[in-house]
Scaffold this motif. Structure first.
Motif, PDB file in Angstrom:
ATOM      1  N   ALA A 189      -3.007  -4.904 -11.907  1.00 58.10           N
ATOM      2  CA  ALA A 189      -1.698  -5.344 -12.401  1.00 58.10           C
ATOM      3  C   ALA A 189      -1.748  -5.503 -13.921  1.00 58.10           C
ATOM      4  O   ALA A 189      -0.875  -4.988 -14.634  1.00 58.10           O
ATOM      5  CB  ALA A 189      -1.288  -6.654 -11.736  1.00 58.10           C
ATOM      6  N   CYS A 190      -2.757  -6.195 -14.414  1.00 55.96           N
ATOM      7  CA  CYS A 190      -2.872  -6.427 -15.855  1.00 55.96           C
ATOM      8  C   CYS A 190      -3.028  -5.118 -16.617  1.00 55.96           C
ATOM      9  O   CYS A 190      -2.394  -4.921 -17.656  1.00 55.96           O
ATOM     10  CB  CYS A 190      -4.027  -7.377 -16.135  1.00 55.96           C
ATOM     11  SG  CYS A 190      -3.732  -9.058 -15.515  1.00 55.96           S
ATOM     12  N   GLU A 191      -3.847  -4.226 -16.095  1.00 52.22           N
ATOM     13  CA  GLU A 191      -4.036  -2.926 -16.730  1.00 52.22           C
ATOM     14  C   GLU A 191      -2.719  -2.142 -16.774  1.00 52.22           C
ATOM     15  O   GLU A 191      -2.395  -1.513 -17.788  1.00 52.22           O
ATOM     16  CB  GLU A 191      -5.098  -2.133 -15.956  1.00 52.22           C
ATOM     17  CG  GLU A 191      -5.398  -0.782 -16.549  1.00 52.22           C
ATOM     18  CD  GLU A 191      -6.448  -0.019 -15.739  1.00 52.22           C
ATOM     19  OE1 GLU A 191      -6.329   1.213 -15.669  1.00 52.22           O
ATOM     20  OE2 GLU A 191      -7.362  -0.661 -15.190  1.00 52.22           O
ATOM     21  N   GLY A 206       0.820  -1.213   0.000  1.00 51.46           N
ATOM     22  CA  GLY A 206       0.000   0.000   0.000  1.00 51.46           C
ATOM     23  C   GLY A 206       0.851   1.260   0.000  1.00 51.46           C
ATOM     24  O   GLY A 206       0.624   2.183  -0.792  1.00 51.46           O
ATOM     25  N   ASN A 207       1.848   1.308   0.875  1.00 54.71           N
ATOM     26  CA  ASN A 207       2.727   2.479   0.908  1.00 54.71           C
ATOM     27  C   ASN A 207       3.643   2.527  -0.307  1.00 54.71           C
ATOM     28  O   ASN A 207       3.998   3.610  -0.776  1.00 54.71           O
ATOM     29  CB  ASN A 207       3.533   2.528   2.207  1.00 54.71           C
ATOM     30  CG  ASN A 207       2.759   3.187   3.324  1.00 54.71           C
ATOM     31  OD1 ASN A 207       2.060   4.170   3.116  1.00 54.71           O
ATOM     32  ND2 ASN A 207       2.874   2.637   4.516  1.00 54.71           N
ATOM     33  N   ALA A 208       4.030   1.366  -0.819  1.00 57.59           N
ATOM     34  CA  ALA A 208       4.855   1.352  -2.034  1.00 57.59           C
ATOM     35  C   ALA A 208       4.087   1.993  -3.190  1.00 57.59           C
ATOM     36  O   ALA A 208       4.622   2.824  -3.931  1.00 57.59           O
ATOM     37  CB  ALA A 208       5.274  -0.070  -2.387  1.00 57.59           C
ATOM     38  N   LEU A 209       2.818   1.629  -3.329  1.00 58.97           N
ATOM     39  CA  LEU A 209       1.990   2.224  -4.382  1.00 58.97           C
ATOM     40  C   LEU A 209       1.766   3.714  -4.132  1.00 58.97           C
ATOM     41  O   LEU A 209       1.760   4.512  -5.080  1.00 58.97           O
ATOM     42  CB  LEU A 209       0.652   1.492  -4.486  1.00 58.97           C
ATOM     43  CG  LEU A 209       0.720   0.102  -5.111  1.00 58.97           C
ATOM     44  CD1 LEU A 209      -0.573  -0.659  -4.883  1.00 58.97           C
ATOM     45  CD2 LEU A 209       1.057   0.183  -6.588  1.00 58.97           C
ATOM     46  N   GLY A 227       2.995  -2.556 -11.872  1.00 58.41           N
ATOM     47  CA  GLY A 227       2.183  -3.747 -12.117  1.00 58.41           C
ATOM     48  C   GLY A 227       2.583  -4.894 -11.202  1.00 58.41           C
ATOM     49  O   GLY A 227       1.729  -5.613 -10.674  1.00 58.41           O
ATOM     50  N   ASP A 228       3.885  -5.047 -10.995  1.00 59.21           N
ATOM     51  CA  ASP A 228       4.373  -6.094 -10.086  1.00 59.21           C
ATOM     52  C   ASP A 228       3.872  -5.870  -8.660  1.00 59.21           C
ATOM     53  O   ASP A 228       3.528  -6.821  -7.955  1.00 59.21           O
ATOM     54  CB  ASP A 228       5.900  -6.143 -10.086  1.00 59.21           C
ATOM     55  CG  ASP A 228       6.478  -6.682 -11.385  1.00 59.21           C
ATOM     56  OD1 ASP A 228       5.732  -7.295 -12.177  1.00 59.21           O
ATOM     57  OD2 ASP A 228       7.693  -6.484 -11.609  1.00 59.21           O
ATOM     58  N   ILE A 229       3.838  -4.605  -8.246  1.00 57.20           N
ATOM     59  CA  ILE A 229       3.364  -4.303  -6.893  1.00 57.20           C
ATOM     60  C   ILE A 229       1.876  -4.612  -6.776  1.00 57.20           C
ATOM     61  O   ILE A 229       1.433  -5.213  -5.792  1.00 57.20           O
ATOM     62  CB  ILE A 229       3.676  -2.844  -6.514  1.00 57.20           C
ATOM     63  CG1 ILE A 229       5.195  -2.617  -6.496  1.00 57.20           C
ATOM     64  CG2 ILE A 229       3.086  -2.512  -5.146  1.00 57.20           C
ATOM     65  CD1 ILE A 229       5.598  -1.162  -6.374  1.00 57.20           C
ATOM     66  N   TYR A 230       1.113  -4.221  -7.787  1.00 56.88           N
ATOM     67  CA  TYR A 230      -0.316  -4.569  -7.782  1.00 56.88           C
ATOM     68  C   TYR A 230      -0.489  -6.083  -7.710  1.00 56.88           C
ATOM     69  O   TYR A 230      -1.339  -6.586  -6.979  1.00 56.88           O
ATOM     70  CB  TYR A 230      -1.025  -4.036  -9.023  1.00 56.88           C
ATOM     71  CG  TYR A 230      -1.449  -2.597  -8.951  1.00 56.88           C
ATOM     72  CD1 TYR A 230      -2.238  -2.123  -7.903  1.00 56.88           C
ATOM     73  CD2 TYR A 230      -1.085  -1.705  -9.954  1.00 56.88           C
ATOM     74  CE1 TYR A 230      -2.643  -0.803  -7.857  1.00 56.88           C
ATOM     75  CE2 TYR A 230      -1.490  -0.377  -9.914  1.00 56.88           C
ATOM     76  CZ  TYR A 230      -2.271   0.066  -8.853  1.00 56.88           C
ATOM     77  OH  TYR A 230      -2.671   1.378  -8.815  1.00 56.88           O
ATOM     78  N   SER A 231       0.312  -6.794  -8.465  1.00 59.82           N
ATOM     79  CA  SER A 231       0.236  -8.250  -8.472  1.00 59.82           C
ATOM     80  C   SER A 231       0.564  -8.809  -7.088  1.00 59.82           C
ATOM     81  O   SER A 231      -0.138  -9.686  -6.571  1.00 59.82           O
ATOM     82  CB  SER A 231       1.197  -8.809  -9.522  1.00 59.82           C
ATOM     83  OG  SER A 231       1.138 -10.207  -9.557  1.00 59.82           O
ATOM     84  N   GLN A 232       1.616  -8.286  -6.489  1.00 61.90           N
ATOM     85  CA  GLN A 232       2.024  -8.702  -5.149  1.00 61.90           C
ATOM     86  C   GLN A 232       0.923  -8.412  -4.129  1.00 61.90           C
ATOM     87  O   GLN A 232       0.724  -9.170  -3.184  1.00 61.90           O
ATOM     88  CB  GLN A 232       3.308  -7.952  -4.767  1.00 61.90           C
ATOM     89  CG  GLN A 232       4.084  -8.530  -3.641  1.00 61.90           C
ATOM     90  CD  GLN A 232       5.390  -7.771  -3.435  1.00 61.90           C
ATOM     91  OE1 GLN A 232       5.928  -7.143  -4.335  1.00 61.90           O
ATOM     92  NE2 GLN A 232       5.899  -7.836  -2.234  1.00 61.90           N
ATOM     93  N   ALA A 233       0.190  -7.331  -4.348  1.00 62.29           N
ATOM     94  CA  ALA A 233      -0.888  -6.945  -3.443  1.00 62.29           C
ATOM     95  C   ALA A 233      -2.165  -7.749  -3.700  1.00 62.29           C
ATOM     96  O   ALA A 233      -3.144  -7.598  -2.979  1.00 62.29           O
ATOM     97  CB  ALA A 233      -1.186  -5.449  -3.589  1.00 62.29           C
ATOM     98  N   GLY A 234      -2.153  -8.571  -4.736  1.00 64.76           N
ATOM     99  CA  GLY A 234      -3.316  -9.389  -5.044  1.00 64.76           C
ATOM    100  C   GLY A 234      -4.356  -8.692  -5.907  1.00 64.76           C
ATOM    101  O   GLY A 234      -5.468  -9.188  -6.053  1.00 64.76           O
TER     102      GLY A 234
END
Length: 132
Positions: free
Chosen positions: A90-92, A54-57, A78-85
């Motif tokens: 992430a795909c977008e 959350g803070n990374a984003l 995208g990798d961070i979104y993926s890591q966050a589930g």
């Protein structure tokens, strides 16, 4: 920014409050020098090392728009979104990164780094098409 980076790296792993000390040290650098990409990139990494997606984003929002729009940074986001589930986000974001590569001049697209990034994004986007 080197002094702030060094200070953050020095306190890494020095007890239960090292994470907060790293963040505070890097934030001090950002407060003093402005939103320097080097400091923000390190801060994003620190958050990720502690599982704080959350803070990374949130730190991505502090990057200058021209930087955060670059394909490499979009891929990282995208990798961070993926890591966050958050698979949809992430795909977008991977699609934006891929489009960013396509929008580059042909000479820039043909560099080894961009070819590697495109391959990486193709693999990630291939996973986006799978259901499950």
């Amino acid at each position: 920014p080197d002094a702030y980076l060094e200070r953050a790296r020095m306190v890494q792993g020095l007890g239960p409050r090292s994470y907060q000390r790293q963040v505070r040290g890097l934030d001090d650098g950002i407060d003093t020098l402005g939103p320097i990409v080097t400091l923000l990139g390190e801060l994003i990494q620190v958050h990720l090392q502690h599982g704080d997606t959350g803070n990374a984003l949130a730190r991505f929002e502090q990057l200058p728009p021209l930087v955060s729009a670059l394909p490499g940074w979009q891929a990282k986001k995208g990798d961070i979104y993926s890591q966050a589930g958050n698979r949809a986000a992430a795909c977008e974001t991977y699609e934006k990164a891929q489009q960013g590569i396509l929008d580059l001049h042909a000479r820039r697209r043909s560099t080894p780094a961009m070819r590697d990034l495109k391959e990486y994004l193709d693999a990630r986007l291939n996973g986006c098409g799978e259901t499950g």
